[in-house]
Design an enzyme around this catalytic site. Sequence first.
Site, PDB file in Angstrom:
ATOM      1  N   CYS A 129       0.798  -1.226   0.000  1.00  0.00           N
ATOM      2  CA  CYS A 129       0.000   0.000   0.000  1.00  0.00           C
ATOM      3  C   CYS A 129       0.833   1.280   0.000  1.00  0.00           C
ATOM      4  O   CYS A 129       0.553   2.219  -0.752  1.00  0.00           O
ATOM      5  CB  CYS A 129      -0.948   0.007   1.199  1.00  0.00           C
ATOM      6  SG  CYS A 129      -0.168  -0.521   2.735  1.00  0.00           S
ATOM      7  N   HIS A 242      -3.420   6.127   4.307  1.00  0.00           N
ATOM      8  CA  HIS A 242      -2.032   6.381   4.678  1.00  0.00           C
ATOM      9  C   HIS A 242      -1.623   7.763   4.169  1.00  0.00           C
ATOM     10  O   HIS A 242      -2.006   8.157   3.066  1.00  0.00           O
ATOM     11  CB  HIS A 242      -1.087   5.363   4.027  1.00  0.00           C
ATOM     12  CG  HIS A 242      -1.243   3.957   4.520  1.00  0.00           C
ATOM     13  ND1 HIS A 242      -1.897   3.620   5.685  1.00  0.00           N
ATOM     14  CD2 HIS A 242      -0.771   2.777   4.003  1.00  0.00           C
ATOM     15  CE1 HIS A 242      -1.841   2.310   5.855  1.00  0.00           C
ATOM     16  NE2 HIS A 242      -1.174   1.766   4.850  1.00  0.00           N
TER      17      HIS A 242
END
Lengths: 337, 337
Positions: A129, A242
């Site tokens: 990710c 994130h």
Amino acid sequence: MKKYSVGVVGAMGAVGTEMLKTLEQRDFPIEKIKPLDIAENRGKKVTYKGEEVEVEVAEKGAFKDLDIALFSAGEGASQNLAPVAVSEGCIVIDNSNAFRMDPKVPLVIPEVNPEDVTWHNGIIANPNCSTIQMLVALKPIHDKYTIKRIVVSTYQAVSGSGLPGIMELEEQVKAYLEHKEIKPKVYPHQIAFNALPHIDTFLDNAYTKEEMKMVNETHKMFHNNDIKISPTAVRVPVIRCHSESINVETQKPIDAEDVRELLNHAPGVKVLDDISSNTYPLAAELTGTDEVYVGRIRKDFSVENGINMWVVADNLRKGAALNAVQIAETLIKYSII
Amino acid sequence: MKKYSVGVVGAMGAVGTEMLKTLEQRDFPIEKIKPLDIAENRGKKVTYKGEEVEVEVAEKGAFKDLDIALFSAGEGASQNLAPVAVSEGCIVIDNSNAFRMDPKVPLVIPEVNPEDVTWHNGIIANPNCSTIQMLVALKPIHDKYTIKRIVVSTYQAVSGSGLPGIMELEEQVKAYLEHKEIKPKVYPHQIAFNALPHIDTFLDNAYTKEEMKMVNETHKMFHNNDIKISPTAVRVPVIRCHSESINVETQKPIDAEDVRELLNHAPGVKVLDDISSNTYPLAAELTGTDEVYVGRIRKDFSVENGINMWVVADNLRKGAALNAVQIAETLIKYSII
């Protein structure tokens, strides 16, 4: 239009749930959807396009009627079952770390290296990710200015550890407000009101696996081992999305305004950068979005050619489920399936 | 031993409270303690060494009987009252940003540039919290290896905004758990479960004031404008203690093990760095501590001579109150008062 039978392995997990939702939202040409999970979840129901579908067990034989299987059930499940799925005639798009650095397995971000899907041997790996969102933002910059070095510090959400991560943060926050003891289970230390400079396990070189993924996966997908990358991966008490503080040094002269313009037209990127109105990408506001958001683009005065930027993306969408579905779409686009 | 009359301006605030506690804990030679605050807080009580002391109003005339006044009541109060205090014969140690870059005002971290107290003109400035912890950790490294460039990303606690910041985070977390609407007041956006790349106001160069403090204050205290610094300052939902991901490039060859050894003997530093036992500094565990904690010390493979490290300190203690009290102690040590 041809339609496909698609399996989702780990269908009850945080990413699996998002994979089903993404397939539905993007109207992926589905002939049959087959949610697969561990035996304990057999017979549970997931909803796909308004219809309930029973979860079946991810095991030998389960892949025979599938064209594509999206795996997100952890490294162990991928190691055991992905080769089985391939032997049963299925193309595996694997979200785990199991095959990412395998030279026989392409690692693909459709905005970065879509052509790599062409040389697959049954398995295509979905990158980490943190790497995905960094490279979607950096690819246009690398193409135009040639990146020499990246220094990146991450601010990663607990959903990177799946539903248990989310539950742990919520439980700890509740315990804090009630003045009760906080007992870490998922993470080695308290995550509520904390910042843990530790994601995945430590390696011999004193970096974490998460940090080295950002180095190795970037080299693999940029087909360039010369780019220098210095990463620090940190878990923060954020539920989802994130954030990354990225410092980039380039070969060619680089300008913040040019980068803003470049990224404004880059695939998969949205620029959110107007400091006069306090506009920059924020984790808490971007849940469920598909793009990689970039803001705080500014000249780095500490090197001849450099910029700093703040990059946020939904780690369960572009950082996992969406990118996997986009790989499947790329297979169709390249007439591979 | 000589004793001193000490005033604390902003005595009811987060840093002021910590200043009183620090003076007490370090057994500063106090003749008289005088808590000062805004008129609304007149007559309120603070406790010093078990005795209740009434808060008086910070105004003209209040400093006549004081040797030292520790200011932490915001930039406006410092601008207005510090010159008054000086004219009333008092040495001001000011925690605000008001005088830090004034060439007539020394900016001091006792572990870094204690000798700068000697040329004061009545006011000595206490540096910004993020700068203090960075420089306490970097001073020994700079002395031995000569720092060329620093790339730093911060993970800053809400207590940097005083008690209102702490209350805002707690209220928002509570609202989140109760599925109520979150309304930001102190910060421009939600701080709970978020990461805000925005501390203090934006400047024309697209950096924030907080970021430029880290650049300018480093140059001033290291007496060296050649060190290149690229900062990103980020607020995270942590109550207390700032964390920093610091990347350092040096002139001379640098080695993680040497740095660990060097910092083990450095004043004001504690090394917490054993990845085999998941030991590294953590904001949530270091409230109330005095040292600057350093961990995750590792070679930066992206440059010839470089290291990465993770630096945590209590922003209200070493980042504010403690450093101010240590400046006062340095004045005694250098026989200035």
